[in-house]
Enzyme design. Structure first.
Site, mmCIF file in Angstrom:
data_model
loop_
_atom_site.group_PDB
_atom_site.id
_atom_site.type_symbol
_atom_site.label_atom_id
_atom_site.label_comp_id
_atom_site.label_asym_id
_atom_site.label_seq_id
_atom_site.Cartn_x
_atom_site.Cartn_y
_atom_site.Cartn_z
ATOM 1 N N TYR A 193 0.832 -1.209 0.000
ATOM 2 C CA TYR A 193 0.000 0.000 0.000
ATOM 3 C C TYR A 193 0.871 1.265 0.000
ATOM 4 C CZ TYR A 193 -3.028 3.716 1.645
ATOM 5 O OH TYR A 193 -3.682 4.910 1.767
ATOM 6 N N GLU B 51 -19.276 28.615 -1.727
ATOM 7 C CA GLU B 51 -18.460 29.215 -0.668
ATOM 8 C C GLU B 51 -18.818 30.686 -0.459
ATOM 9 O OE1 GLU B 51 -16.535 27.951 1.539
ATOM 10 O OE2 GLU B 51 -16.332 25.908 0.813
ATOM 11 N N GLU C 244 -20.220 31.952 3.155
ATOM 12 C CA GLU C 244 -19.403 32.873 3.950
ATOM 13 C C GLU C 244 -19.940 34.290 3.985
ATOM 14 O OE1 GLU C 244 -15.308 32.555 2.821
ATOM 15 O OE2 GLU C 244 -15.237 30.422 3.262
ATOM 16 N N PRO D 76 5.536 25.118 -5.631
ATOM 17 C CA PRO D 76 6.292 24.011 -5.045
ATOM 18 C C PRO D 76 6.040 23.898 -3.545
ATOM 19 C CG PRO D 76 7.704 25.374 -6.436
ATOM 20 C CD PRO D 76 6.400 26.098 -6.312
ATOM 21 N N GLU E 142 -16.899 38.954 9.939
ATOM 22 C CA GLU E 142 -17.391 40.173 9.314
ATOM 23 C C GLU E 142 -17.359 40.012 7.813
ATOM 24 O OE1 GLU E 142 -15.938 44.216 10.588
ATOM 25 O OE2 GLU E 142 -14.499 42.958 11.639
HETATM 26 ZN ZN ZN Z 1 -0.214 -2.791 4.385
#
Ligand code: ZN
Length: 167
Positions: free
Chosen positions: A38, A92, A96, A113, A139
């Site tokens: 994994y 959004e 907001e 980066p 606000e």
């Molecule tokens: Zn595993």
């Protein structure tokens, strides 16, 4: 700022797993069990925000949570899986600031980066509603474009420049 933490236990086989070092861009963690194999990837998150205007003034929210608690910022937030980016931006703004916004144009896609977030910035026009702070803002206010407060995030100045250039 890392927003995704390495797993401590393998979600596939349950054994403890080790974070990869350094984890600047590659996978966060790999299971040491050869039969399992994994890998926890460091997927970026996508956020969207809107430079939304009412009669030429820009709608900002004062953040009541980290990062940048107490600072003024564009309404913005993470895109949910399965949600169109433009729809997330509109949502959004609604959550907001309490207003409805119509997306007018893409200002840019911002990344860098070491950054975990890809930020998609739009320009939009407020089409209805009365500005009022939602759960993530203390606000809401309108600012003249030449009287904006200092904005906290790395690409904010570039976003404002793109907005001015495309007005
Ligand atoms: Zn595993």
């Amino acid at each position: 700022m890392a927003i995704i933490e390495p797993a401590r236990y393998c979600p596939r086989c349950g054994r403890p797993i080790e974070a990869t070092e350094p984890a600047s861009t590659g996978p966060l963690a790999r299971c040491g069990d050869a039969d399992c194999g994994y890998v926890q990837y460091r997927d970026p998150k996508v956020a969207a925000g809107v430079v939304a205007t009412i009669e030429g003034r820009i709608l900002l929210v004062r953040r009541n949570h980290e990062p940048a608690r107490g600072r003024w910022s564009f309404p913005s937030g993470y895109v949910d899986a399965g949600e169109a980016v433009e729809a997330a931006a509109v949502r959004e703004v609604r959550e907001e600031t309490g207003v409805e916004v119509r997306i007018e144009r893409l200002l840019g896609v911002y990344s860098g980066p070491g950054e975990d977030v890809i930020f998609v910035a739009y320009a939009g026009d407020v089409t209805g509603g009365e500005p009022a702070p939602g759960d993530e803002a203390s606000e809401v206010a309108l600012f003249a474009p030449d009287e904006l407060p200092a904005l906290p995030f790395p690409h904010d100045d570039a976003i404002i420049e793109a907005w001015r250039a495309s007005r």
